[in-house]
Design a protein around this motif. Structure first.
Motif, short mmCIF file in Angstrom:
data_model
loop_
_atom_site.label_atom_id
_atom_site.label_comp_id
_atom_site.label_asym_id
_atom_site.label_seq_id
_atom_site.Cartn_x
_atom_site.Cartn_y
_atom_site.Cartn_z
N SER A 163 32.88 -12.55 -57.74
CA SER A 163 31.43 -12.45 -57.95
C SER A 163 30.68 -13.35 -56.98
N VAL A 164 31.19 -14.56 -56.79
CA VAL A 164 30.54 -15.47 -55.83
C VAL A 164 30.58 -14.84 -54.44
N ASP A 165 31.73 -14.26 -54.08
CA ASP A 165 31.84 -13.61 -52.76
C ASP A 165 30.87 -12.44 -52.66
N ALA A 166 30.79 -11.65 -53.72
CA ALA A 166 29.92 -10.46 -53.69
C ALA A 166 28.46 -10.87 -53.53
N VAL A 167 28.08 -11.97 -54.15
CA VAL A 167 26.70 -12.45 -54.02
C VAL A 167 26.48 -13.06 -52.64
N THR A 168 27.46 -13.83 -52.19
CA THR A 168 27.33 -14.49 -50.88
C THR A 168 27.21 -13.47 -49.75
N ASN A 169 27.94 -12.35 -49.89
CA ASN A 169 27.96 -11.35 -48.81
C ASN A 169 26.90 -10.26 -48.96
N ALA A 170 26.09 -10.35 -50.00
CA ALA A 170 25.14 -9.26 -50.28
C ALA A 170 23.94 -9.30 -49.32
N ASP A 171 23.40 -8.11 -49.06
CA ASP A 171 22.11 -8.03 -48.37
C ASP A 171 20.98 -8.07 -49.38
N VAL A 172 21.26 -7.63 -50.59
CA VAL A 172 20.26 -7.71 -51.66
C VAL A 172 21.02 -7.82 -52.99
#
Ligand code: BJW
Ligand code: ZN
Length: 237
Positions: A163-172
């Motif tokens: 989840s942290v990775d998904a948020v860190t790598n998100a554009d939005v």
């Protein structure tokens, strides 16, 4: 483009799953959350906690994904989508979402409280809530509990890291249907904002995130999420 969705109980409200903190209909209106959803509550009254979770398990099995869940799944045709959910239902998966991270566990998995062995026995149907039901026992003598995360318990390490990775790598980051008060999940939009990533909140009510969010849509999940991907360029202009 990578879109990360953080969902809470509100995304499943239009499927008929009561939220936790709605004053009138919320699950918490009838029970004390700190008693029923904490490890202390489980230690003190396992039969009360077990009855409540059996009923919610039954209810979650009998509802269907709504247009909010379906929209998020459909975005996969146009973007890389990760779903971080606090919900213990399986409605994102049933709608077709593939990358789903359950921060608070699943009410479709059960395990021994003592030795951790998974429980795969049958569960009784519970169409109406009852006050008390004895949890099954593991061969080791421990009690079977739902594989969910109660207050005071650590989140599953793998789901948290993804989840942290998904948020860190998100554009939005799209935050939908959560009161944004339970940590560490509520810290994920803060992480996105600190990284300069736009955060869109979808919630008919104000939350502690509302002022900080880049855009707040005061709409329900099933009305706002279909079409939201197409609206993004205009919303973030
Ligand atoms: C709609 C809608 C529609 C309606 N469309 N929207 C003080 C400060 C900070 C933290 C703490 C503190 N004291 C204690 C803590 C830590 C604690 C915490 O955060 N407490 C706060 C309440 C203060 N957190 C924990 O204990 C966590 N663990 C932890 O910190 O571990 C540390 C540790 C490390 C190492 C070893 C040991 C420990 C664990 C938290 C677990 C939460 N568990 C629950 C139960 C899960 C199982 C179950 O489902 O029964 O998770 S509690 C409950 O709250 C559930 C939910 O996932 C979670 C969040 O609720 P959610 O989803 O936001 O729902 P609601 O009802 O609150 O909101 C619904 C929203 O939808 C509303 O805003 C509506 O307006 C909206 N809505 N209809 C869109 N149609
Ligand atoms: Zn056991």
């Amino acid at each position: 483009m990578q879109v990360t969705v953080l969902s809470g109980a509100g995304i499943s409200a239009e499927s008929g799953v009561p939220t936790f903190r709605d004053v009138e209909t919320g699950l918490w209106a009838k029970v004390d959350p700190y008693e029923i959803s904490s490890s202390q509550g489980w230690q003190a009254h396992p039969e009360k906690v077990w009855a409540w979770y059996l009923w919610r398990h039954y209810m979650m099995e009998s509802v269907q994904p709504n247009n909010g869940h379906l929209a998020v799944a459909a975005w996969q045709d146009h973007a890389q989508v990760h779903v971080v959910t606090q919900n213990v239902d399986n409605l994102h998966e049933r709608a077709g979402s593939r990358n789903v991270y359950h921060l608070h566990g699943s009410l479709f998995e059960f395990r021994c409280d003592a030795c951790g062995s998974p429980f795969e026995g049958d569960l009784p149907a519970m169409p109406e809530p009852v006050a008390s039901a004895d949890p099954p026992q593991c061969p080791c003598g421990g009690l079977i509990r739902p594989n969910v995360v109660w207050f005071g318990e650590a989140l599953p390490e793998d789901a948290w890291q993804r989840s942290v990775d998904a948020v860190t790598n998100a554009d939005v980051v799209i935050v939908v249907g959560t009161s944004s008060i339970v940590y560490p999940a509520a810290g994920l939009p803060e992480l996105a904002l600190a990284n300069g990533t736009p955060v869109i909140e979808v919630n008919p009510e104000r939350t502690p995130l509302s002022d900080a969010a880049t855009v707040t849509l005061r709409e329900t999940a099933a009305s706002a999420l279909p079409g939201l991907l197409q609206r993004l360029p205009a919303l973030l202009r």
